[in-house]
Design a protein around this motif. Structure first.
Motif, PDB file in Angstrom:
ATOM      1  N   PRO A 165      35.527  39.302  28.822  1.00  0.00           N
ATOM      2  CA  PRO A 165      36.290  38.088  28.719  1.00  0.00           C
ATOM      3  C   PRO A 165      36.953  37.604  29.993  1.00  0.00           C
ATOM      4  O   PRO A 165      37.448  36.381  30.039  1.00  0.00           O
ATOM      5  N   ASP A 166      37.302  38.669  30.785  1.00  0.00           N
ATOM      6  CA  ASP A 166      38.304  38.343  31.768  1.00  0.00           C
ATOM      7  C   ASP A 166      37.672  38.478  33.259  1.00  0.00           C
ATOM      8  O   ASP A 166      38.066  38.619  34.118  1.00  0.00           O
ATOM      9  N   ILE A 167      36.270  38.065  33.131  1.00  0.00           N
ATOM     10  CA  ILE A 167      35.394  38.203  34.354  1.00  0.00           C
ATOM     11  C   ILE A 167      35.902  37.286  35.308  1.00  0.00           C
ATOM     12  O   ILE A 167      36.513  36.077  35.040  1.00  0.00           O
ATOM     13  N   VAL A 168      35.689  37.579  36.653  1.00  0.00           N
ATOM     14  CA  VAL A 168      36.365  36.669  37.609  1.00  0.00           C
ATOM     15  C   VAL A 168      34.761  36.721  38.560  1.00  0.00           C
ATOM     16  O   VAL A 168      34.512  37.697  39.070  1.00  0.00           O
ATOM     17  N   PHE A 169      34.431  35.441  38.920  1.00  0.00           N
ATOM     18  CA  PHE A 169      33.238  35.339  39.601  1.00  0.00           C
ATOM     19  C   PHE A 169      33.735  34.563  41.129  1.00  0.00           C
ATOM     20  O   PHE A 169      34.429  33.569  40.689  1.00  0.00           O
ATOM     21  N   GLU A 170      32.920  35.018  41.875  1.00  0.00           N
ATOM     22  CA  GLU A 170      33.344  34.373  43.222  1.00  0.00           C
ATOM     23  C   GLU A 170      31.961  34.098  44.227  1.00  0.00           C
ATOM     24  O   GLU A 170      31.263  35.157  44.424  1.00  0.00           O
ATOM     25  N   ASN A 171      31.777  32.882  44.298  1.00  0.00           N
ATOM     26  CA  ASN A 171      30.409  32.556  45.203  1.00  0.00           C
ATOM     27  C   ASN A 171      31.387  32.361  46.514  1.00  0.00           C
ATOM     28  O   ASN A 171      32.075  31.375  46.942  1.00  0.00           O
ATOM     29  N   TYR A 172      31.043  33.398  47.383  1.00  0.00           N
ATOM     30  CA  TYR A 172      31.798  33.407  48.719  1.00  0.00           C
ATOM     31  C   TYR A 172      32.100  32.200  49.228  1.00  0.00           C
ATOM     32  O   TYR A 172      30.909  31.509  49.253  1.00  0.00           O
ATOM     33  N   GLY A 173      33.282  31.714  49.688  1.00  0.00           N
ATOM     34  CA  GLY A 173      33.607  30.469  50.074  1.00  0.00           C
ATOM     35  C   GLY A 173      34.192  29.520  49.060  1.00  0.00           C
ATOM     36  O   GLY A 173      34.359  28.319  49.791  1.00  0.00           O
ATOM     37  N   SER A 174      33.652  29.645  47.938  1.00  0.00           N
ATOM     38  CA  SER A 174      34.339  28.650  46.835  1.00  0.00           C
ATOM     39  C   SER A 174      35.543  29.462  46.153  1.00  0.00           C
ATOM     40  O   SER A 174      35.501  30.505  46.223  1.00  0.00           O
ATOM     41  N   ARG A 221      18.249  34.266  49.816  1.00  0.00           N
ATOM     42  CA  ARG A 221      18.465  35.490  49.920  1.00  0.00           C
ATOM     43  C   ARG A 221      20.050  35.775  49.524  1.00  0.00           C
ATOM     44  O   ARG A 221      20.669  34.826  50.040  1.00  0.00           O
ATOM     45  N   ASN A 222      20.516  36.677  48.724  1.00  0.00           N
ATOM     46  CA  ASN A 222      21.729  36.686  48.163  1.00  0.00           C
ATOM     47  C   ASN A 222      22.116  38.317  48.041  1.00  0.00           C
ATOM     48  O   ASN A 222      21.369  39.146  47.794  1.00  0.00           O
ATOM     49  N   MET A 223      23.451  38.539  48.450  1.00  0.00           N
ATOM     50  CA  MET A 223      23.889  39.797  48.092  1.00  0.00           C
ATOM     51  C   MET A 223      24.925  39.816  46.960  1.00  0.00           C
ATOM     52  O   MET A 223      25.778  38.771  47.004  1.00  0.00           O
ATOM     53  N   ALA A 224      24.826  40.499  46.065  1.00  0.00           N
ATOM     54  CA  ALA A 224      25.775  40.339  44.862  1.00  0.00           C
ATOM     55  C   ALA A 224      26.423  41.758  44.497  1.00  0.00           C
ATOM     56  O   ALA A 224      25.791  42.730  44.639  1.00  0.00           O
ATOM     57  N   ILE A 225      27.816  41.811  44.237  1.00  0.00           N
ATOM     58  CA  ILE A 225      28.523  42.997  44.093  1.00  0.00           C
ATOM     59  C   ILE A 225      29.058  42.671  42.763  1.00  0.00           C
ATOM     60  O   ILE A 225      29.642  41.588  42.333  1.00  0.00           O
ATOM     61  N   TYR A 226      28.691  43.739  41.828  1.00  0.00           N
ATOM     62  CA  TYR A 226      29.289  43.543  40.391  1.00  0.00           C
ATOM     63  C   TYR A 226      30.283  44.874  40.060  1.00  0.00           C
ATOM     64  O   TYR A 226      29.847  46.041  40.484  1.00  0.00           O
ATOM     65  N   ARG A 227      31.342  44.591  39.495  1.00  0.00           N
ATOM     66  CA  ARG A 227      32.063  45.661  38.906  1.00  0.00           C
ATOM     67  C   ARG A 227      31.978  45.738  37.215  1.00  0.00           C
ATOM     68  O   ARG A 227      32.282  44.557  36.746  1.00  0.00           O
ATOM     69  N   LEU A 228      31.296  46.589  36.736  1.00  0.00           N
ATOM     70  CA  LEU A 228      31.190  46.656  35.187  1.00  0.00           C
ATOM     71  C   LEU A 228      32.267  47.347  34.519  1.00  0.00           C
ATOM     72  O   LEU A 228      33.041  48.474  35.028  1.00  0.00           O
ATOM     73  N   GLN A 229      32.774  47.149  33.245  1.00  0.00           N
ATOM     74  CA  GLN A 229      33.930  47.529  32.643  1.00  0.00           C
ATOM     75  C   GLN A 229      33.279  47.617  31.068  1.00  0.00           C
ATOM     76  O   GLN A 229      33.198  46.543  30.543  1.00  0.00           O
ATOM     77  N   ASP A 230      33.190  48.720  30.477  1.00  0.00           N
ATOM     78  CA  ASP A 230      32.468  49.006  29.236  1.00  0.00           C
ATOM     79  C   ASP A 230      31.275  48.223  29.261  1.00  0.00           C
ATOM     80  O   ASP A 230      31.007  47.644  28.023  1.00  0.00           O
ATOM     81  N   GLY A 231      30.632  48.253  30.025  1.00  0.00           N
ATOM     82  CA  GLY A 231      29.139  47.837  30.034  1.00  0.00           C
ATOM     83  C   GLY A 231      28.836  46.432  30.067  1.00  0.00           C
ATOM     84  O   GLY A 231      28.112  45.525  29.892  1.00  0.00           O
ATOM     85  N   ARG A 232      30.242  45.675  30.606  1.00  0.00           N
ATOM     86  CA  ARG A 232      30.154  44.264  30.981  1.00  0.00           C
ATOM     87  C   ARG A 232      30.536  43.831  32.222  1.00  0.00           C
ATOM     88  O   ARG A 232      31.443  44.457  32.785  1.00  0.00           O
ATOM     89  N   ILE A 233      30.347  42.811  32.875  1.00  0.00           N
ATOM     90  CA  ILE A 233      30.656  42.453  34.300  1.00  0.00           C
ATOM     91  C   ILE A 233      31.872  41.617  34.035  1.00  0.00           C
ATOM     92  O   ILE A 233      32.289  40.860  33.516  1.00  0.00           O
ATOM     93  N   VAL A 234      32.878  42.442  34.831  1.00  0.00           N
ATOM     94  CA  VAL A 234      34.170  41.979  35.008  1.00  0.00           C
ATOM     95  C   VAL A 234      34.553  41.396  36.412  1.00  0.00           C
ATOM     96  O   VAL A 234      35.504  40.409  36.308  1.00  0.00           O
ATOM     97  N   GLU A 235      33.953  41.849  37.132  1.00  0.00           N
ATOM     98  CA  GLU A 235      34.073  41.138  38.737  1.00  0.00           C
ATOM     99  C   GLU A 235      32.615  41.039  39.087  1.00  0.00           C
ATOM    100  O   GLU A 235      31.841  41.802  39.173  1.00  0.00           O
ATOM    101  N   TRP A 236      32.525  39.699  39.782  1.00  0.00           N
ATOM    102  CA  TRP A 236      31.040  39.444  40.262  1.00  0.00           C
ATOM    103  C   TRP A 236      31.119  38.573  41.519  1.00  0.00           C
ATOM    104  O   TRP A 236      31.636  37.507  41.503  1.00  0.00           O
ATOM    105  N   ARG A 237      30.970  39.124  42.796  1.00  0.00           N
ATOM    106  CA  ARG A 237      30.900  38.330  44.017  1.00  0.00           C
ATOM    107  C   ARG A 237      29.513  38.049  44.551  1.00  0.00           C
ATOM    108  O   ARG A 237      28.604  38.991  44.678  1.00  0.00           O
TER     109      ARG A 237
END
Length: 128
Positions: free
Chosen positions: A35-44, A100-116
């Motif tokens: 629910p508290d996910i933070v998504f960042e498309n670098y530069g935006s 081409r894209n590089m993605a960094i995810y941090r999961l918490q309890d099996g859900r994506i909480v941070e995504w860059r």
């Protein structure tokens, strides 16, 4: 670092998540987001919250005729997943652009909480 079973689960979660993009249905992505996910498309600017991220992707899906994401390489360290990806995006009447894209995810309890996402936006525009 978490146990190996957790790393395998996180690997599988992200691969399953990426497969959903071809369906172009943002509501199918929602269960993968904390629910508290933070998504960042670098530069935006950062997009915060599940509803906001789902709405972002709904807009992308409505603009694209085809969306095909695939994983080239993926590494997992506990709750962190680093994935080199190929984002195939096609505007109506246009060929699929291989971005081409590089993605960094941090999961918490099996859900994506941070995504860059890190993409060369200038180059992506030339492909589309």
């Amino acid at each position: 670092m978490r146990d190996n079973a957790s790393a395998i689960d996180n690997d599988k979660i992200i691969k399953e998540f990426l497969d959903l993009f071809a369906l172009k249905d943002a509501t199918r992505l929602a269960p993968y987001f904390h629910p508290d996910i933070v998504f960042e498309n670098y530069g935006s600017p950062e997009i915060k919250g599940r509803d906001a991220v789902v709405n972002l992707w709904a807009g992308v899906f409505s603009a694209m005729e085809r969306v095909e994401f695939s994983t080239l390489h993926q590494a997992v360290d506990g709750d962190i997943v680093i994935a080199e990806q190929l984002h195939g995006l096609a505007l109506p009447g246009r060929p699929l652009a291989p971005i081409r894209n590089m993605a960094i995810y941090r999961l918490q309890d099996g859900r994506i909480v941070e995504w860059r996402d890190y993409t060369n936006s200038e180059h992506a525009r030339t492909l589309m």
